[in-house]
Design a protein around this motif. Structure first.
Motif, PDB file in Angstrom:
ATOM      1  N   THR A  36     -33.341  13.459  91.626  1.00 13.52           N
ATOM      2  CA  THR A  36     -32.765  14.220  92.740  1.00 13.52           C
ATOM      3  C   THR A  36     -31.247  14.151  92.717  1.00 13.52           C
ATOM      4  O   THR A  36     -30.570  15.166  92.952  1.00 13.52           O
ATOM      5  CB  THR A  36     -33.298  13.678  94.083  1.00 13.52           C
ATOM      6  N   ILE A  40     -28.716  17.305  92.483  1.00 12.43           N
ATOM      7  CA  ILE A  40     -27.621  17.548  93.430  1.00 12.43           C
ATOM      8  C   ILE A  40     -26.310  17.708  92.681  1.00 12.43           C
ATOM      9  O   ILE A  40     -25.498  18.589  92.991  1.00 12.43           O
ATOM     10  CB  ILE A  40     -27.548  16.403  94.460  1.00 12.43           C
ATOM     11  N   ALA A  65     -21.752  16.570  97.795  1.00 15.40           N
ATOM     12  CA  ALA A  65     -22.734  16.064  96.830  1.00 15.40           C
ATOM     13  C   ALA A  65     -22.555  14.567  96.613  1.00 15.40           C
ATOM     14  O   ALA A  65     -23.547  13.825  96.556  1.00 15.40           O
ATOM     15  CB  ALA A  65     -22.604  16.812  95.509  1.00 15.40           C
ATOM     16  N   VAL A  68     -23.990  12.726  99.636  1.00 14.76           N
ATOM     17  CA  VAL A  68     -25.461  12.769  99.666  1.00 14.76           C
ATOM     18  C   VAL A  68     -26.039  11.838  98.605  1.00 14.76           C
ATOM     19  O   VAL A  68     -27.005  11.103  98.866  1.00 14.76           O
ATOM     20  CB  VAL A  68     -25.969  14.221  99.489  1.00 14.76           C
TER      21      VAL A  68
END
Length: 110
Positions: A36, A40, A65, A68
């Motif tokens: 993931t 991203i 990004a 996150v």
């Protein structure tokens, strides 16, 4: 000949710095968190490349990004019952950034 030996010795220096650090880490290369995070990163990179067409500054997708990805990895580390590792790594990274910022501040002043 001396330049070649110097070049080969410089190639080995980063390995010495990695060997000096004793941090416990989790391998996320095949885990859904790592995949993931990679997804991203790719989406943010595509948004940076499409800057001219979407009228979005490069810094916005990159900062979002990065935040996150940091939050995702920190969350995963917290679920693995190794909170002290998260704290150690965060302090180490914060110290590295602080050292770099202070060095650049002094270097740019002169």
């Amino acid at each position: 000949m001396y330049i070649f030996v110097l070049f080969l010795s410089l190639l080995g220096l980063p390995g010495l710095s990695f060997a000096a650090e004793n941090h416990q880490t989790l391998n996320l290369t095949g885990h859904w968190v790592g995949i993931t995070a990679l997804g991203i990163f790719i989406v943010a990179y595509l948004l940076v490349m499409a800057e001219e067409y979407i009228d979005l500054k490069k810094s916005k997708p990159v900062v979002i990004a990065a935040g996150v990805i940091w939050a995702l990895v920190a969350w995963y580390y917290q679920t693995q019952e190794i909170q002290h590792v998260v704290e150690e790594n965060f302090r180490h990274t914060l110290l590295e950034f602080a050292e770099l910022m202070l060095f650049l501040l002094v270097a740019m002043t002169y």
